[in-house]
Design a protein around this motif. Structure first.
Motif, PDB file in Angstrom:
ATOM      1  N   THR A 315       3.107   9.773  12.692  1.00  0.00           N
ATOM      2  CA  THR A 315       3.485   8.463  12.163  1.00  0.00           C
ATOM      3  C   THR A 315       4.406   8.685  10.971  1.00  0.00           C
ATOM      4  OG1 THR A 315       1.338   7.549  12.807  1.00  0.00           O
ATOM      5  CG2 THR A 315       2.630   6.269  11.233  1.00  0.00           C
ATOM      6  N   LEU A 316       5.460   7.885  10.888  1.00  0.00           N
ATOM      7  CA  LEU A 316       6.374   7.949   9.752  1.00  0.00           C
ATOM      8  C   LEU A 316       6.020   6.873   8.738  1.00  0.00           C
ATOM      9  CD1 LEU A 316       9.836   8.544  11.478  1.00  0.00           C
ATOM     10  CD2 LEU A 316       8.482  10.191  10.172  1.00  0.00           C
ATOM     11  N   TYR A 317       6.204   7.204   7.441  1.00  0.00           N
ATOM     12  CA  TYR A 317       5.884   6.298   6.341  1.00  0.00           C
ATOM     13  C   TYR A 317       7.037   6.271   5.347  1.00  0.00           C
ATOM     14  CZ  TYR A 317       0.972   6.675   7.830  1.00  0.00           C
ATOM     15  OH  TYR A 317      -0.201   6.648   8.541  1.00  0.00           O
ATOM     16  N   ALA A 318       7.071   5.200   4.579  1.00  0.00           N
ATOM     17  CA  ALA A 318       7.972   5.096   3.428  1.00  0.00           C
ATOM     18  C   ALA A 318       7.121   5.088   2.163  1.00  0.00           C
ATOM     19  CB  ALA A 318       8.809   3.828   3.510  1.00  0.00           C
ATOM     20  N   TYR A 319       7.460   5.965   1.217  1.00  0.00           N
ATOM     21  CA  TYR A 319       6.747   6.048  -0.070  1.00  0.00           C
ATOM     22  C   TYR A 319       7.669   5.525  -1.161  1.00  0.00           C
ATOM     23  CZ  TYR A 319       4.597   8.160  -4.231  1.00  0.00           C
ATOM     24  OH  TYR A 319       4.041   8.375  -5.464  1.00  0.00           O
ATOM     25  N   ASP A 320       7.242   4.487  -1.859  1.00  0.00           N
ATOM     26  CA  ASP A 320       8.021   3.890  -2.947  1.00  0.00           C
ATOM     27  C   ASP A 320       7.796   4.698  -4.217  1.00  0.00           C
ATOM     28  OD1 ASP A 320       8.557   2.081  -5.291  1.00  0.00           O
ATOM     29  OD2 ASP A 320       9.155   0.721  -3.695  1.00  0.00           O
ATOM     30  N   LEU A 321       8.845   5.323  -4.744  1.00  0.00           N
ATOM     31  CA  LEU A 321       8.685   6.184  -5.915  1.00  0.00           C
ATOM     32  C   LEU A 321       8.258   5.408  -7.147  1.00  0.00           C
ATOM     33  CD1 LEU A 321      10.302   8.142  -4.025  1.00  0.00           C
ATOM     34  CD2 LEU A 321      11.410   9.010  -6.085  1.00  0.00           C
TER      35      LEU A 321
END
Length: 652
Positions: A315-321
């Motif tokens: 699964t791909l995710y986006a991490y908000d810095l």
């Protein structure tokens, strides 16, 4: 075969011993054990044997690259039976062929001026590639480097000046180095690695093209370091390193402030973190027991794209810095990863993703980072390969001989009777530092659509289950990992569907090694075998293989002169004369990883003994087959071999 792990002394017994005294249960992520009786063959009136020719004709998704303006995508695929370069409009269009060659063309990237597509190409699969270019409008192909005794690969285009970073390796050496190439093809080597056990890879340009972030990795994948290289001088500064620890940079922000790093520090499992270079401070992503890998920053540097590999499914995710929030990308389930050396579109809005599922051959997807919408940009499978007719998969977990949990992918044919009368095939993967993942497998599809129950075990030594499990077959190749593989067969028999006397084994590279070990050390377990470019003899491997692989082997096994007993115990050669199963071997003539002589040695021994054995060699092919006629022929022969020896009536 991504890596060849070490082997030391195994008990010199012709059959598998009950338990090696040094082997104990290995800790892996917690998960329930699967009841074999819970598996079901689905009822599907549409199910049918997919023609082998259709499976062989389905195109592969090789390298991809954006045009400089983002309006076009360049794709390396074998639409004509050769992996050449095609161009398609990002908005959608019929693909236009740019190049034609019998040799595979990969590693695509656009030149800084937008006029050319750069790519790498070897000769007949020999893995010593040069850098070429072709106009984005087609025309004559130019060899920019033309260095037969040096490999150039892994191009990373720079932000200014037309420079491209790459890795380079001499045939006479095991180590690789980082270099830069200018627009004329002139290559300037930046690093001067002295240790043949190490290799360098450029990862990201920073500081306006003045510097590179690079990885320096030991060839056994157990040590990794992150460095900063000054492009003008070649001066290298070590940024992140620790003894016996993996630190691998995945990307860096353009200003060099943040580096996305994958490491096994502290947990024994690969996990992702953000390293603040100036402050020397870490920010860790949300913990998971599964493998977690950073991929790349978005172009604005505000988001990190990363993935989890949870028991063969990704699964791909986006991490908000800024906030630390993690959001799953709504891409269809299966195996998903950003594809291409530069997956981000020039405007930063779109991400190129390779997607496949057990019933869905690989396609290039375009994911819109702003809207969350995704769509396929290619249709590479032939029409008969549709999800409603293809067999489905299930991820299972079983206990091996010592209680260690082992996961496997089972592909179950439709419409089977649970009468203990069906054939099956065990598919050990290559590596062994690799993993069977729950994406599309042309082999599982070909077999399962013809009534074979297929299992792909992730035996000890596989990636994805932690460092202890990955190291679990160190100094025990063909021992505990083979027992895990035989336990996979036993699991299938316990489902009630499979006839224990009609199970075959098939693998390539390390999977070929496992096949040879299986029929030699456990000669009564498998009724038929097929191996592609597998290892029979570590001594002749050391004598004949490429310097890079020789350095790896020397670091883990010593040399045949210093450690003769280790070499003998780790080689299927020691056991192969006890083999009974009919064996088909298929091999590329130009293979530098597992040289041709390995297949010849197997053939000669078993032929002299009177076994049923057949061996096929493909000219101008390396470690794996690139030409469609050889892909189709190898698959056709493999299916026919198992049909002949595992099905009740010959030829069915």
């Amino acid at each position: 075969m991504r890596r060849l792990l070490a082997a030391t002394a195994l008990p010199l017994l012709m059959a598998l011993p009950a338990a090696h005294p040094a082997i104990a249960q290995i800790a892996t992520p917690d998960r329930p054990v699967t009841d074999p009786a819970s598996l079901q063959s689905p009822v599907n009136p549409k199910a049918r044997a997919v023609p082998v020719a259709d499976i062989g004709a389905s195109r592969t998704l090789g390298s991809v690259a954006w045009s400089i303006d983002g309006k076009q995508i360049f794709v390396a695929t074998n639409l004509t039976g050769r992996t050449n370069i095609w161009r398609t409009d990002t908005a959608g269009s019929w693909p236009v062929q740019l190049t034609q060659s019998d040799d595979a063309q990969t590693g695509l990237t656009a030149s800084a001026d937008g006029h050319y597509v750069y790519f790498q190409q070897d000769v007949g699969g020999n893995e010593y590639s040069d850098i070429y270019r072709v106009s984005v409008d087609g025309g004559a192909v130019e060899n920019l480097t033309n260095t037969p005794d040096r490999r150039e690969s892994g191009m990373l285009p720079g932000p200014v000046g037309g420079l491209v970073a790459l890795s380079t390796k001499l045939k006479s050496q095991g180590q690789t180095n980082v270099a830069v190439m200018d627009a004329t093809g002139a290559v300037r080597v930046l690093t001067q690695e002295a240790d043949p056990q190490y290799g360098w890879t450029p990862i990201a340009w920073i500081d306006g093209g003045k510097a590179l972030i690079a990885n320096r990795d030991r060839i056994d994948s157990k040590v990794g370091e992150v460095w900063r290289i000054d492009v003008a001088s070649g001066g290298a500064t070590k940024l992140i390193a620790k003894a016996d620890t993996v630190y691998d940079a995945a990307d860096a922000t353009a200003d060099g402030k943040w580096i996305a790093v994958n490491t096994d520090v502290g947990t024994g499992q690969i996990h992702a973190g953000l390293y603040d270079v100036a402050a020397k401070r870490w920010t860790w992503l949300k913990p998971t027991p599964w493998e977690q890998t950073a991929s790349l920053f978005t172009r604005d540097g505000k988001t990190l794209i990363f993935g989890t590999n949870a028991d063969t499914r990704s699964t791909l995710y986006a991490y908000d810095l800024a906030t630390g929030a993690e959001t799953a990308l709504p891409i269809p389930p299966g195996v998903n990863y950003p594809v291409g050396r530069e997956p981000r579109s020039p405007d930063g809005r779109t991400l190129m993703v390779n997607h496949s599922g057990a019933d869905s051959p690989a396609n290039l997807y375009l994911y819109d980072l702003a809207t969350g919408a995704s769509r396929p940009a290619t249709q590479l499978a032939i029409a008969s390969l549709q999800p409603d007719v293809l067999p489905k998969s299930t991820v299972v977990t079983y206990k091996s001989f010592d209680g260690t949990l082992v996961s496997a992918i089972v592909t179950m044919p439709a419409n089977l009777k649970r009468d203990g009368g069906n054939p099956a095939i065990v598919l050990p993967h290559g590596g062994p530092t690799g993993q069977a993942q729950d994406g599309y497998s042309r082999y599982a599809t070909a077999f399962a659509s013809r009534g074979y129950v297929v299992i792909q075990p992730n035996f000890r030594g596989s990636t994805g289950y932690g460092k202890a499990f990955q190291d679990g077959n160190y100094k025990d190749l063909g021992g505990g990992d083979l027992k895990d593989t035989i336990a996979a067969k036993d699991f299938l028999v316990k489902t009630g569907y499979v006839d224990a006397k009609r199970v075959g084994i098939f693998g390539g590279s390390y999977g070929g090694f496992m096949t040879l070990m299986a029929i030699g050390r456990a000669p009564d377990e498998f009724a038929a075998a097929v191996q592609w470019f597998g290892i029979i003899n570590w001594r002749t491997m050391y004598r004949d293989q490429d310097e890079e692989l020789k350095a790896y082997q020397r670091g883990l096994l010593g040399t045949p002169e210093s450690d003769p007993k280790v070499y003998d115990a780790a080689s299927p050669l020691t056991y192969i004369r006890d083999a009974k199963a009919p064996l088909l071997t298929i091999q590329g003539e130009n293979d530098i990883r597992v040289p041709r002589g390995q297949a010849q040695e197997v053939h000669d021994i078993l032929k002299a003994k009177g076994n049923v054995v057949e061996t096929i060699f493909y000219p101008a092919e390396g470690h794996g087959f690139q030409k469609r006629e050889n892909q189709l022929d190898s698959l056709t022969r493999t299916v026919a071999w198992f049909d002949r020896y595992l099905k009740p009536a010959a030829g069915q």
